[in-house]
Design a protein around this motif. Structure first.
Motif, mmCIF file in Angstrom:
data_model
loop_
_atom_site.group_PDB
_atom_site.id
_atom_site.type_symbol
_atom_site.label_atom_id
_atom_site.label_comp_id
_atom_site.label_asym_id
_atom_site.label_seq_id
_atom_site.Cartn_x
_atom_site.Cartn_y
_atom_site.Cartn_z
ATOM 1 N N GLY A 5 0.828 -1.203 0.000
ATOM 2 C CA GLY A 5 0.000 0.000 0.000
ATOM 3 C C GLY A 5 0.857 1.244 0.000
ATOM 4 O O GLY A 5 2.072 1.195 0.247
ATOM 5 N N TRP A 27 -2.628 8.656 2.733
ATOM 6 C CA TRP A 27 -2.596 7.228 3.065
ATOM 7 C C TRP A 27 -3.707 6.855 4.044
ATOM 8 O O TRP A 27 -3.686 5.777 4.629
ATOM 9 C CB TRP A 27 -1.223 6.814 3.624
ATOM 10 C CG TRP A 27 -0.683 7.702 4.704
ATOM 11 C CD1 TRP A 27 -1.188 7.872 5.954
ATOM 12 C CD2 TRP A 27 0.484 8.524 4.629
ATOM 13 N NE1 TRP A 27 -0.422 8.757 6.676
ATOM 14 C CE2 TRP A 27 0.622 9.171 5.892
ATOM 15 C CE3 TRP A 27 1.420 8.774 3.635
ATOM 16 C CZ2 TRP A 27 1.665 10.043 6.153
ATOM 17 C CZ3 TRP A 27 2.447 9.648 3.914
ATOM 18 C CH2 TRP A 27 2.567 10.281 5.156
ATOM 19 N N ARG A 59 -4.453 2.919 -0.086
ATOM 20 C CA ARG A 59 -4.721 2.179 -1.325
ATOM 21 C C ARG A 59 -3.498 1.372 -1.747
ATOM 22 O O ARG A 59 -2.380 1.628 -1.317
ATOM 23 C CB ARG A 59 -5.093 3.157 -2.438
ATOM 24 C CG ARG A 59 -6.245 4.103 -2.096
ATOM 25 C CD ARG A 59 -7.543 3.341 -1.998
ATOM 26 N NE ARG A 59 -8.658 4.169 -1.561
ATOM 27 C CZ ARG A 59 -9.836 4.206 -2.184
ATOM 28 N NH1 ARG A 59 -10.020 3.496 -3.282
ATOM 29 N NH2 ARG A 59 -10.817 4.935 -1.702
ATOM 30 N N LEU A 60 -3.735 0.418 -2.631
ATOM 31 C CA LEU A 60 -2.638 -0.364 -3.186
ATOM 32 C C LEU A 60 -1.820 0.469 -4.160
ATOM 33 O O LEU A 60 -2.353 1.317 -4.874
ATOM 34 C CB LEU A 60 -3.170 -1.599 -3.919
ATOM 35 C CG LEU A 60 -3.876 -2.683 -3.100
ATOM 36 C CD1 LEU A 60 -4.320 -3.818 -4.023
ATOM 37 C CD2 LEU A 60 -2.979 -3.208 -1.991
ATOM 38 N N ARG A 114 -7.291 -1.607 1.060
ATOM 39 C CA ARG A 114 -6.176 -2.370 0.499
ATOM 40 C C ARG A 114 -6.436 -3.874 0.547
ATOM 41 O O ARG A 114 -5.978 -4.615 -0.328
ATOM 42 C CB ARG A 114 -4.870 -2.022 1.208
ATOM 43 C CG ARG A 114 -4.849 -2.194 2.726
ATOM 44 C CD ARG A 114 -3.595 -1.533 3.278
ATOM 45 N NE ARG A 114 -3.408 -1.618 4.714
ATOM 46 C CZ ARG A 114 -3.907 -0.739 5.580
ATOM 47 N NH1 ARG A 114 -4.664 0.267 5.160
ATOM 48 N NH2 ARG A 114 -3.638 -0.851 6.875
ATOM 49 N N CYS A 121 -3.537 5.301 8.303
ATOM 50 C CA CYS A 121 -3.687 4.300 7.238
ATOM 51 C C CYS A 121 -4.649 3.194 7.652
ATOM 52 O O CYS A 121 -5.172 2.463 6.802
ATOM 53 C CB CYS A 121 -2.331 3.704 6.861
ATOM 54 S SG CYS A 121 -1.435 2.924 8.222
#
Length: 303
Positions: A86, A115, A119-120, A156, A200
């Motif tokens: 991520g 973050w 996300r990936l 993610r 995150c």
């Protein structure tokens, strides 16, 4: 909400290379080693079955273990998958773990982007595609495919599971409808990363998740906003272990299936391994580890 039933949990070693203390987690490649399945004989083998694939032999061995188990004892096989890389993983590498933990992880992002509910990256998507290819390869050798799929509500993990399993030539993937595992009114049974402080790990609203992953299934108590993430308090490893133990007990109390897939996080998987007595085996982003769990204890009666 159903109160989780407590079971005695332990792992059964000797079936996968990840069980072996000599296997180095830093260099081990699950995709190149049949998910770590050890080529060996089992007590369930017959003269007729000697030519079967190792996965077919393994499936019969699990069936034998369950068939011969003592009352109130069951064996489950968990396929634990960590999300792909991520943007938060990249940020931690950029600033170093100490600076990340003490400062950057508490912010919403930096000059490169946000973050929050990370996300990936392109690398993370590629790692999920590697997992997909690994499953495709093992299906040809009759790997026992998951009968239930659970996923963390963080984007993610949802995305990793989607890339890995959606429309794969396996049961329950056409369409792919995993259960987002967050029974959060009591703050337990959560398939989430270590809770608190790190932005995150603050999840998106339920409506956002539903828009991006419309086929995914929410549990009845899933709230629109994340009511559990705390900006000022970081969950301890001990509390995380307790939470993931409760998660497993909750699943085992309600799910009769034997082969289960859980797509989650490094901390969550670390705790799962610890509470079932598996050796410590940190996964690389996108990694997968199969674990046999012996479940002992009475299940609640259906009302």
């Amino acid at each position: 909400m159903r109160k989780a039933t407590s079971f005695k949990l332990s792992t059964l070693a000797g079936y996968f290379l990840q069980d072996d203390p000599s296997t180095d987690p830093d260099t081990f490649d699950y995709a190149k080693s049949n998910f770590g399945l050890i080529r060996r004989a089992y007590g369930s083998e017959t003269e007729e079955s000697k030519e079967d694939s190792q996965w077919q032999k393994f499936s019969r061995e699990i069936q034998r273990l369950n068939g011969q188990a003592e009352p109130n004892t069951r064996y489950k096989v968990l396929f634990l998958g960590r999300h792909g890389e991520g943007v938060h993983n990249v940020a931690e590498k950029r600033y170093g773990t100490k600076a990340w933990d003490e400062y950057w992880s508490l912010l919403d992002g930096d000059e490169y982007g946000t973050w929050v509910d990370a996300r990936l990256t392109d690398v993370g998507i590629s790692q999920a595609k590697t997992a997909r290819a690994a499953w495709e390869k093992q299906v040809k050798h009759s790997i026992p495919t998951p009968e239930s799929y659970y996923v963390s509500p963080l984007i993610r993990c949802c995305a990793t599971a989607q890339v890995t399993f959606d429309e794969l030539d396996m049961p329950l993937t056409k369409p792919f409808r995993p259960v987002i595992k967050e029974a959060n009114l009591i703050g337990m049974q959560l398939l989430r990363e270590t809770m608190g402080e790190h932005t995150c790990d603050r999840r998106s609203p339920a409506s956002t998740i539903a828009t991006e992953f419309p086929q995914y299934q929410f549990e009845a108590d899933f709230t629109e906003e994340d009511l559990l993430w705390d900006a000022k308090t970081r969950e301890s490893n001990e509390d995380r272990n307790k939470r993931l133990f409760e998660l497993l007990c909750d699943i085992f109390a309600s799910d009769d299936n034997v082969f289960l897939s859980l797509t989650a996080h490094s901390g969550a998987i670390t705790s799962i391994l610890e509470v079932v007595g598996h050796r410590r085996f940190p996964l690389q982003t996108g990694g997968v580890i199969p674990v046999i769990v012996k479940v002992e204890g009475n299940r609640p009666r259906s009302k």
